[in-house]
Design an enzyme around this catalytic site. Structure first.
Site, short mmCIF file in Angstrom:
data_model
loop_
_atom_site.label_atom_id
_atom_site.label_comp_id
_atom_site.label_asym_id
_atom_site.label_seq_id
_atom_site.Cartn_x
_atom_site.Cartn_y
_atom_site.Cartn_z
N LEU A 244 0.90 -0.90 0.00
CA LEU A 244 -0.03 -0.65 0.35
C LEU A 244 1.02 1.57 -0.08
O LEU A 244 1.28 1.41 1.00
CB LEU A 244 -1.03 -0.18 0.96
CG LEU A 244 -1.72 -1.31 1.45
CD1 LEU A 244 -3.21 -1.00 2.39
CD2 LEU A 244 -2.18 -1.98 -0.02
N ASP A 245 1.33 1.63 -1.32
CA ASP A 245 2.13 3.37 -1.59
C ASP A 245 1.55 4.23 -0.82
O ASP A 245 0.26 4.53 -0.81
CB ASP A 245 2.17 2.83 -2.79
CG ASP A 245 2.83 3.97 -2.88
OD1 ASP A 245 4.06 4.49 -2.99
OD2 ASP A 245 2.53 5.58 -3.50
N ALA A 246 2.40 4.97 0.19
CA ALA A 246 2.20 5.98 0.43
C ALA A 246 0.68 6.13 1.27
O ALA A 246 0.18 7.17 1.60
CB ALA A 246 2.09 7.57 -0.68
N VAL A 247 -0.05 4.75 2.27
CA VAL A 247 -1.28 5.06 2.17
C VAL A 247 -1.50 5.72 3.22
O VAL A 247 -2.30 6.16 3.88
CB VAL A 247 -1.54 3.68 2.66
CG1 VAL A 247 -0.10 3.16 3.81
CG2 VAL A 247 -3.22 3.47 2.81
#
Length: 586
Positions: A244-247
């Site tokens: 989960l990128d930059a969540v």
């Protein structure tokens, strides 16, 4: 089984109620829960996940790579889809060392090397197609990015936003020119809001990272539904690990920092609920480049992320090796709580981005961070900045190839670069958690100044693209540094995966040794194997008495790395500069 679906619906209903509390949404929480279950194709045959299950063993190791880190070329022409070239590389000696691969965003994109996604459900045709992804997923546990905070300004959705057409017209977060956004946490130096002319007038679009990366508005449940559709697609294509990128920046509320908000945590819990019902052995890893304690919060109560990036490890370990002092690393290791079953640290030293400095806040002093920065700049590194609340700039990350970062100490370059680099990996591989190695660390790639000059993008210094034939020549050359790095790291990985005491959840105890050493004791879950991991992090010979280790007498201790039996007739151990020992009783 019907009872399982009923319980799932009730759980989702509760989560949706929390997320959208006080927001007028078109469907009731129960209706939305039912829709999400339908999107994920869950039914009465869906088994309930078993809580606190470890979906990993000591045999797990992840290779991190771009889809085009390796290319077969004839001049400027690429001869085959790079994903096929990557698959060939993975089928070689790499397969004995890694069972998982993280292919960084392989979707059509407009900037940020994939993290500005144009189309989430397609493979970038310059890399290959879904069949190439499937072929890799058939042999390796595949990790893929869910770029969930933002998408490209060239996406169909943002085009719909500009034209005021559904569904995209309500997909993006907008701001108010009169509002105070001084408390918003920024990872970049660019302005937060982007002026965008739409059919219904000018809008100020929220852009946490860049003006080509426009932020979604998760206050609209249709955005959540779209991402659940994307997750279902990725599962169908063989993805088992969701990054989960930059969540941390997902949910925005005016008057707050807009990072780590409760709704963000609840959305992660909701996505985990859906994913683990759809595929019990699939896992979520959160990428949250933030201070250490905030990062750890993404474990929740073993009900949020299965794994979190151990972001404090890279700056602390690099600092330890260039200073020749383990005090800060030791203190941090002692402060890190052991992971509950069902959770694990995701350990890494290098990545496609850089060495983050926010995770070092509170662990290194400002003068120490400044020394780290200046040393890395002396080794060819670059510094990327972020904007503070008062508008001033502060170093955010160091951009440098890890091999170059460890070519010397604060005193300057020296002859121990290779051994120091391998020592860093031996330390990381001995720690509690799942290890991940960036392809350019595995290959000993140096700073790519040409690509940096061509793009003027600091991160490209560590995003080299290898010509596959040239790489193979280097790996087959006995005198090549690349060959030496590749062999020594893969040897460590092959040794590691045979040791039950290196299970990601095996007991870890930090040894109280001198500042010249880093030491941890690992014990297997069944308590049969113990490994004392001792690393000389200096450029001097260091001696260590058996009494300091408190080794059990009468046990035949063996160094797993060298294969040598420990001579217990001596009273001391002597470690060469940057030597590592993995002393096992088995």
């Amino acid at each position: 089984m019907q009872h399982t679906i009923e319980n799932l619906t009730l759980k989702l209903n509760q989560q949706i109620n929390f997320i959208y509390d006080g927001i007028n949404i078109p469907l009731s929480p129960m209706q939305l829960a039912t829709n999400l279950i339908g999107i994920m194709r869950l039914d009465s045959k869906t088994p309930a996940p078993v809580p606190f299950t470890n979906h990993w063993t000591e045999q797990d190791a992840v290779l991190i790579t771009y889809g085009d880190s390796l290319e077969k070329k004839d001049g400027h022409n690429v001869l085959e889809p790079p994903l096929q070239t990557l698959n060939q590389f993975l089928q070689g000696p790499v397969r004995e060392a890694f069972n998982s691969v993280h292919i960084l965003p392989f979707y059509p994109y407009s900037s940020d090397d994939g993290f500005s996604v144009i189309n989430y459900t397609a493979v970038n045709e310059s890399l290959g197609d879904w069949s190439d992804i499937n072929n890799i997923a058939d042999k390796f546990r595949l990790m893929a990015d869910l770029v969930i905070n933002h998408c490209s300004s060239r996406s169909v959705w943002f085009d719909q936003f500009i034209k005021d057409e559904p569904p995209g017209n309500k997909f993006f977060k907008t701001g108010d020119a009169q509002a105070d956004y001084s408390e918003v946490t920024r990872p970049r130096a660019s302005p937060l809001l982007r002026e965008t002319q739409t059919k219904i007038g000018q809008k100020l679009v929220w852009c946490t990272f860049s003006h080509d990366q426009v932020d979604f508005d998760f206050c609209n449940p249709d955005v959540l539904c779209e991402f659940v559709k994307i997750i279902r697609k990725y599962l169908d294509e063989g993805v088992k690990i969701f990054r989960l990128d930059a969540v941390a920046f997902l949910w925005k509320t005016n008057g707050t920092s807009c990072v780590n908000l409760p709704q963000t945590h609840e959305i992660i819990r909701l996505l985990r609920t859906l994913i683990e019902h759809a595929c019990p052995d699939a896992v979520i890893i959160t990428e949250t480049n933030i201070p250490n304690q905030e990062n750890l919060s993404y474990f929740g109560n073993a009900n949020e992320a299965h794994s979190v990036y151990n972001f404090s490890l890279p700056p602390l370990l690099v600092n330890t090796l260039i200073c020749g002092n383990s005090r800060h690393l030791r203190q941090w290791l002692m402060s890190m709580p052991p992971c509950q079953d069902g959770t694990a640290y995701f350990n890494f030293i290098a990545s496609h981005d850089g060495i983050g400095l926010r995770p070092a806040e509170g662990l290194l002093s400002e003068p120490e961070i400044n020394t780290l920065i200046s040393t890395m700049m002396n080794f060819g590194g670059r510094i990327s900045m972020r904007t503070l609340a008062d508008g001033s700039l502060r170093p955010y990350e160091i951009n440098i190839a890890l091999f170059d970062a460890l070519q010397g100490t604060t005193s300057g370059p020296d002859k121990f670069g290779l051994d120091r680099f391998i020592c860093a990996h031996a330390v990381m591989l001995s720690l509690e958690g799942i290890p991940a190695i960036y392809i350019h660390s595995l290959l000993g790639t140096r700073n790519d100044y040409q690509r940096l000059e061509n793009t003027q993008h600091n991160r490209h210094i560590n995003r080299h693209r290898w010509d596959y034939d040239a790489l193979n020549k280097e790996l087959n050359k006995e005198t090549s540094t690349h060959s030496a790095v590749f062999k020594r790291i893969t040897d460590l990985l092959r040794i590691r995966r045979q040791q039950k005491a290196f299970h990601p959840n095996a007991t870890q105890f930090t040894l109280q040794l001198s500042d010249e050493l880093v030491g941890v004791w690992r014990q297997s879950i069944d308590r049969k194997q113990s490994i004392f991991c001792i690393h000389n992090i200096t450029d001097q010979i260091v001696s260590l008495s058996f009494h300091e280790l408190n080794l059990i007498e009468g046990v035949a201790w063996r160094d797993l790395i060298s294969g040598d039996q420990l001579n217990q007739t001596k009273s001391t151990l002597t470690l060469a500069p940057y030597q590592s020992l993995w002393l096992s009783n088995l």
